[in-house]
Design an enzyme around this catalytic site. Sequence first.
Site, PDB file in Angstrom:
ATOM      1  CG  HIS A  73      -1.783   1.179   1.361  1.00 22.52           C
ATOM      2  ND1 HIS A  73      -1.652   2.059   2.412  1.00 22.52           N
ATOM      3  CD2 HIS A  73      -2.775   1.670   0.580  1.00 22.52           C
ATOM      4  CE1 HIS A  73      -2.535   3.028   2.277  1.00 22.52           C
ATOM      5  NE2 HIS A  73      -3.230   2.825   1.175  1.00 22.52           N
ATOM      6  CD  GLU A  76      -2.881   2.542  -3.646  1.00 21.99           C
ATOM      7  OE1 GLU A  76      -3.453   3.654  -3.578  1.00 21.99           O
ATOM      8  OE2 GLU A  76      -3.253   1.541  -3.016  1.00 21.99           O
ATOM      9  CG  HIS A  77      -0.201   6.229  -0.637  1.00 24.43           C
ATOM     10  ND1 HIS A  77      -0.741   7.325  -0.008  1.00 24.43           N
ATOM     11  CD2 HIS A  77      -1.096   5.219  -0.447  1.00 24.43           C
ATOM     12  CE1 HIS A  77      -1.895   7.007   0.541  1.00 24.43           C
ATOM     13  NE2 HIS A  77      -2.128   5.721   0.300  1.00 24.43           N
ATOM     14  CD  GLU A 153      -5.139   5.415   3.026  1.00 24.79           C
ATOM     15  OE1 GLU A 153      -5.893   4.680   2.351  1.00 24.79           O
ATOM     16  OE2 GLU A 153      -3.954   5.672   2.686  1.00 24.79           O
TER      17      GLU A 153
END
Length: 451
Positions: A73, A76-77, A153
């Site tokens: 993840h 991905e950012h 997040e």
Amino acid sequence: MRGIPLPLGPATDGPRTTTVEDSGGGAVVRRSVLPSGARVLTEAMPGQRSVSFGCWVGVGSRDETQGHHGSTHFLEHLLFKGTRRRSAMDIAAAFDAVGGEANAATGKEHTTYYARVLDEDLPMAIDVVTDMVMSAVLDEDDFSSEREVILEELAMNDDDPSDVAHERFAEVVLGEHPLGRPIGGTPETIRAVGRDDVWAHYRQNYEPRHLVFTAAGHLDHEAVCAAVQAELERAGAGLPPAAPAARRGGGTVSGAQRGRSLVVSRPTEQAHLVLGCTGVTATDERRFELSVLNAVLGGGMSSRLFQEVREKRGLAYSVYSFNANYSDSGYVGLYAGCSPAKADQVARLMLDELVRLAEDGLDEEELRRGIGQLAGGLVLGLEDSGSRMSRLGKAELVHGEFTGLDTALARLRAVSAEQVRDLAAELVDRPRSVVAVGPFEEDHDFSGVLS
């Protein structure tokens, strides 16, 4: 009736192209294997003026090793932060300038980077997305700043008690299985992971043989293949011949060996309950039966859970059932948000509806309505190019076969009431767990709904 198999195929000197399905009216699904092992699947939709394009990487959070949890993840950012040819602003401006959109999603078994643009802007989308995926730089300053974004997040998700309930449910049902871990990691793992850890994860997994490119809309398959190949070569990754990476192997459903009750104490106005057990894998033929079971049990306003818990008794505003399917595991859950004082009663009612379905089955009217709900949703969903693009990626990476609309509808309509009842009975006999998030003492006893 099965779908059309999608063999991996050997690497060749040029694209190895097959027509997967031609449903008439110009709608054609084609698949090519590029020399580097990258796969390209397209679905031509002549009536559209837009195209959805995606790059799928066959790696997800379950593939992370100890010390790297959250890396998928995190990466991905970071891929939106810049490449050797583009800054983060360049990436954002490229899509804003044409009214397009770009995004990404990390799953437990794959990661997707995708865009939706006008057909005339498809070459730009292929260029930018492939550049992001193949030529990221993972700048140290960007890494440090994005760490803080991800921590925010995670904090946002942790503030949503419904999200917490679902995430912890996967953990208790799947036990020590890697699929039970949260996709985004935890604040502790994100603070601990280093830039070199994420870079190693990137270099190991983001190779052409692991990539699947999919596109749906107004397009030409050969032009998409040529554009993808050109961008891979520009990134220095399109020429070495290689075979596509093997698909993830399947297996029998695995999970916790015994049911578990978990209470997460939070000062909320509502209790958030999730009750359930392991389900079926993504390639299990019974996934169609499970879809019908889910529709009948808690898939809509006419479902048993909605009618019994909300309409008849007024005990919850939100109540539904759901399922998740992976290569070697999966789970089925029943959710309700209700008054904490009514939590035990609601948990019992949800379980009673599953048990009643297992013992008494369903009538033909319920079966017809459940199948009709799924069939209508399937057809309506395919009016969107993004849904069709996603269907191609999942067919290649998850199922290993492409299931056309007619075949999918035929499979749904072949499900019988007896099959649904038998599957419900099997689920009732499995170890059952419950998660409750709300103003409870941590020793609150929900054991009455455990198996």
